[in-house]
Design an enzyme around this catalytic site. Structure first.
Site, PDB file in Angstrom:
ATOM      1  N   ASP A 296      53.137  21.445   7.725  1.00  0.00           N
ATOM      2  CA  ASP A 296      51.815  21.489   7.087  1.00  0.00           C
ATOM      3  C   ASP A 296      51.704  20.300   6.131  1.00  0.00           C
ATOM      4  OD1 ASP A 296      49.275  22.161   6.325  1.00  0.00           O
ATOM      5  OD2 ASP A 296      49.733  24.213   5.751  1.00  0.00           O
TER       6      ASP A 296
HETATM    7  C1  BGC Z   1      46.392  23.621   5.589  1.00  0.00           C
HETATM    8  C2  BGC Z   1      46.492  23.623   7.089  1.00  0.00           C
HETATM    9  C3  BGC Z   1      45.683  22.492   7.670  1.00  0.00           C
HETATM   10  C4  BGC Z   1      46.146  21.192   7.059  1.00  0.00           C
HETATM   11  C5  BGC Z   1      45.427  19.977   7.596  1.00  0.00           C
HETATM   12  C6  BGC Z   1      46.626  22.252   4.994  1.00  0.00           C
HETATM   13  O1  BGC Z   1      46.270  22.245   3.653  1.00  0.00           O
HETATM   14  O2  BGC Z   1      47.314  24.546   5.070  1.00  0.00           O
HETATM   15  O3  BGC Z   1      46.058  24.856   7.593  1.00  0.00           O
HETATM   16  O4  BGC Z   1      45.803  22.494   9.061  1.00  0.00           O
HETATM   17  O5  BGC Z   1      45.934  21.243   5.669  1.00  0.00           O
HETATM   18  O6  BGC Z   1      44.115  19.930   7.169  1.00  0.00           O
END
Ligand code: BGC
Length: 745
Positions: A296
């Protein structure tokens, strides 16, 4: 896992899945092609690290940056980094022109390895479909598959190959803002919808230019953050980890999901994004996952803040060796992997393994055949927000609305209901329609409630009455005057869309105080009030809201919310959704979920509650439990037949009868309870559901198949099935139905 149950529900519900194999499973099983191996053989460690690095798209940004730290760089610098081979993927950029420029830059690298474009297409892109927690209420895998399929179609028209969805975290604490993105509190429902979404996104073949690779996230147990606070630590027993939190991920792996995203939280004190047991031993070893794992957003770097890594180099080492194949935004893999390999701290084989997975993903989606796949000016014009997509959004929205309460059959409203007062901050509002994680949705497509009603040529007076969090001077007086002059009041209140989603945890999951004051004043007029709740989580309803004669849980329904709501208000659509998350009486009951364990001192329904498991101030049960949802007609579930004994499998049948005067759908739910076991078991567990459409007076026989694996749980040393007595309910909610029983041999 759960293959039999899945097959059962899909077949029995008559879902139309013909021609859609479990998306991509076959493709993932195949060996990497020579093309990939030849590339790996020619790549330098720096080029390999570049393929494992991804960044938020600066070349075609979506507007307001969602995540922190996105302002650095800009177009020129990012294009330069692409040309230098330091970028394997860009995400959250939309549209033809920038995608073309970025891919042109990738084509100028030494090995001409194309970029892959990803995005958070969680519930639609330009066209938004219901928030996942809302869509889960439809209890309809076929619908989830259709909206995912439509989102894939629109995404590929806008230069996206890979979505960071489905989010399959089972969330049982409504204080957590990210409950909005998942399928609610139940793992079985979550599994069914997760698999449907993987099918909808990926289809049978990722080379199909209208399909996107899916990404099951957040691996794992992000939904278990303590006290519902985002990013918090977790404390999870092994049985709960396996039965509740890991189960939907394994189901996605079995369904052929192309990628997984690692989570921000820790498990047993080891951050998921640096957790070798999770990302390698379990995922690769036991589950045989062949796809790739992306961390993530800056999750590798966050190992430092967790106190699990000393610095960026250490964080890259730990995340990468634990099994994270690609990093987002931190740039740590570019910075440190070549040196870590040179010094022997990361093996060359591990580096090649991760690169192989990334390149294979690019190959699977067809980028080596056509780097400009999904980058088409024509598709951008013709395949975005099409009439079919908008129609699906309206349909999905209406199918996700839960009729919580309908005293004296106040709903549906007559076609000519007299004067309507539409009161509340969400009555005439197009900015809080789609909900969280739809930041690329086209606002121009949004239909407010006022607009949805306007299309029906009614006598409507619209008064805001209050802002979401602040009173408006004179607002209540104006609202009361409108209510007095009306025959019926529609009260559109609840949470704004920023109040749920990432980093939007709440301590008190209530309708904000100024809106409660508005509700009390409007109710005091004595006019019939229909509450149209807007919310990204289950709420604790109080006072005039809880006491209103009719309540519709309308969540965030997507682009056409106003039309969906009008369809249900006037009975063009008979509501049939069931809650995917229980509405508690009080916030303090959180985490609340219907499938909780038994205790040694359960509180009795009647008699003394002294020294029993209960609170002083409130009741134990939910105000509206998981699986609850009314219809404008009535249903009876009768003639349940359960064999006395089960060995390997058994059929449970029941008759569902529409005893009312309108056509409608009932979602028949099957729950079990293992009466005596070597581990404490939930009071009820959902093991099947079927949606049945019935004309007035019509009856249908439904049949569920239970197999041994449906009765398993995580014991001392892994999955076990124990013989003995089970209770069983075929019911219209998690608290309904007559108790049956059977003996497992
Ligand atoms: C989130 C994810 C997301 C990623 C990219 C993160 O802050 O937890 O779910 O896919 O950002 O935007």
């Amino acid at each position: 896992m759960f293959p039999a149950t899945d097959r059962r529900t899909v077949l029995k519900s008559g879902a139309v899945l013909a021609g859609l194999s479990l998306g991509g499973a076959g493709a993932l099983a195949q060996q990497p092609s020579d093309r990939v191996e030849q590339l790996i053989a020619r790549m330098t460690p720096e080029e390999k690290a570049g393929q494992l690095s991804s960044f938020s798209d600066q070349i075609r940004p979506i507007g307001k940056p969602f995540n922190p730290g996105l302002t650095a760089g800009g177009i020129a610098e990012q294009l330069q980094r692409v040309r230098a081979g330091q970028v394997g993927m860009l995400f959250n950029g939309v549209g033809y022109a920038g995608a073309k420029a970025a891919q042109d830059a990738a084509m100028q690298t030494r090995l001409k390895i194309p970029l892959i474009f990803a995005a958070d297409v969680i519930h639609g892109l330009r066209t938004a479909y219901p928030l996942p927690i809302a869509e889960a209420c439809a209890f309809d895998p076929d619908l989830a598959e259709r909206t995912a399929r439509a989102a894939a179609l629109e995404s590929t028209a806008l230069g996206i190959h890979w979505t960071f969805a489905p989010m399959v975290d089972v969330a049982r604490d409504q204080r957590w803002g990210r409950v909005a993105e998942g399928s609610g509190e139940d793992p079985y429902l979550g599994i069914m919808l997760a698999k449907a979404r993987v099918r909808g996104f990926q289809g049978a073949n990722l080379k199909d230019p209208t399909r996107v690779a899916a990404c099951a996230k957040h691996f794992a147990a992000y939904g278990a953050v303590s006290a519902g606070m985002d990013y918090n630590q977790t404390e999870i027993s092994r049985p709960t980890l396996h039965e509740v939190h890991l189960a939907p991920f394994q189901a996605c792996v079995d369904a052929g999901v192309a990628t997984l995203m690692s989570a921000f939280n820790d498990i047993d004190g080891v951050p998921a994004s640096g957790n070798k047991w999770l990302m390698t031993d379990l995922l690769r070893g036991e589950w045989s996952f062949k796809g790739m794992v992306i961390g993530d957003y800056t999750a590798d770097e966050e190992l430092i803040a967790h106190g699990y890594a000393a610095d960026g180099r250490d964080a890259a080492l730990k995340a990468f060796n634990a099994g994270m194949d690609m990093t987002i935004q931190s740039d740590l893999f570019n910075r440190h992997l070549p040196d870590l390999v040179a010094k022997g701290e990361v093996s060359a084989a591990r580096l090649d393994e991760a690169v192989r997975r990334v390149l294979r993903l690019k190959e699977q989606v067809g980028l080596f055949d056509d780097p400009y796949r999904s980058i088409s000016r024509r598709a951008e014009r013709s395949s975005v927000a099409t009439p079919a997509m908008l129609k699906l959004s309206r349909e999905a929205g209406a199918r996700s609305i839960v009729l919580l309460k309908n005293d004296n059959n106040l709903l549906p409203l007559r076609k000519n209901p007299g004067r309507i007062a539409l009161i509340g901050p969400f009555g005439d509002d197009r900015d809080n329609v789609v909900g969280t994680w739809a930041f690329m949705a086209d606002r121009e497509l949004n239909v407010s409630i006022a607009q949805g009603l306007a299309a029906r040529k009614l006598d409507v007076t619209t008064v805001k009455g209050s802002d979401v969090l602040e009173p408006i001077a004179g607002g209540i007086e104006a609202a009361v005057a409108a209510a007095r002059a009306a025959d019926v009041v529609l009260l559109a209140i609840g949470e704004s869309q920023i109040m749920s989603g990432e980093a939007q945890s709440r301590t008190d999951i209530v309708v904000p105080a100024p809106q409660m004051a508005l509700a009390e004043a409007v109710a005091a007029t004595g006019k019939p009030v229909v509450v149209l709740l807007r919310h990204g989580r289950a709420l604790a309803l109080h006072g005039a809201v809880a006491n209103a004669p009719a309540i519709l849980a309308t969540w965030f329904l997507g682009s056409r919310a106003g039309e969906s709501i009008a369809d249900v208000l006037f009975g063009d659509v008979n509501p049939s959704a069931k809650l995917s998350a229980s509405f508690p009486h009080e916030s303090g009951q959180q985490p609340y979920f219907y499938n909780h364990k038994r205790t040694g001192r359960p509180a009795p329904d009647t008699g003394s509650q002294e020294y029993k498991a209960r609170y002083r101030e409130t009741r134990n049960e939910a105000l509206y439990p998981f699986g609850h949802g009314l219809s404008y007609t009535r249903f009876a579930i009768e003639g349940v037949t359960v064999p006395a004994r089960m060995t390997d499998r058994m059929e449970v049948t029941a008759t569902v009868r529409n005893t009312g005067a309108r056509a409608g759908d009932e979602v028949v739910q099957l729950y079990i309870h293992d009466v005596v076991a070597s581990h404490t078991r939930p009071v009820r567990e959902l093991k099947g559901f079927q949606r049945v459409s019935l004309a007035p007076g019509q009856a249908k026989r439904v049949s569920f198949t239970l197999v041994r694996d449906d009765l398993r749980f995580w014991g001392e040393e892994g999955w076990v099935v124990e013989a003995g007595l089970f209770h069983l309910w075929v019911a219209a909610s998690s608290t309904g139905g007559e108790r049956q029983q059977f003996e497992l041999a």
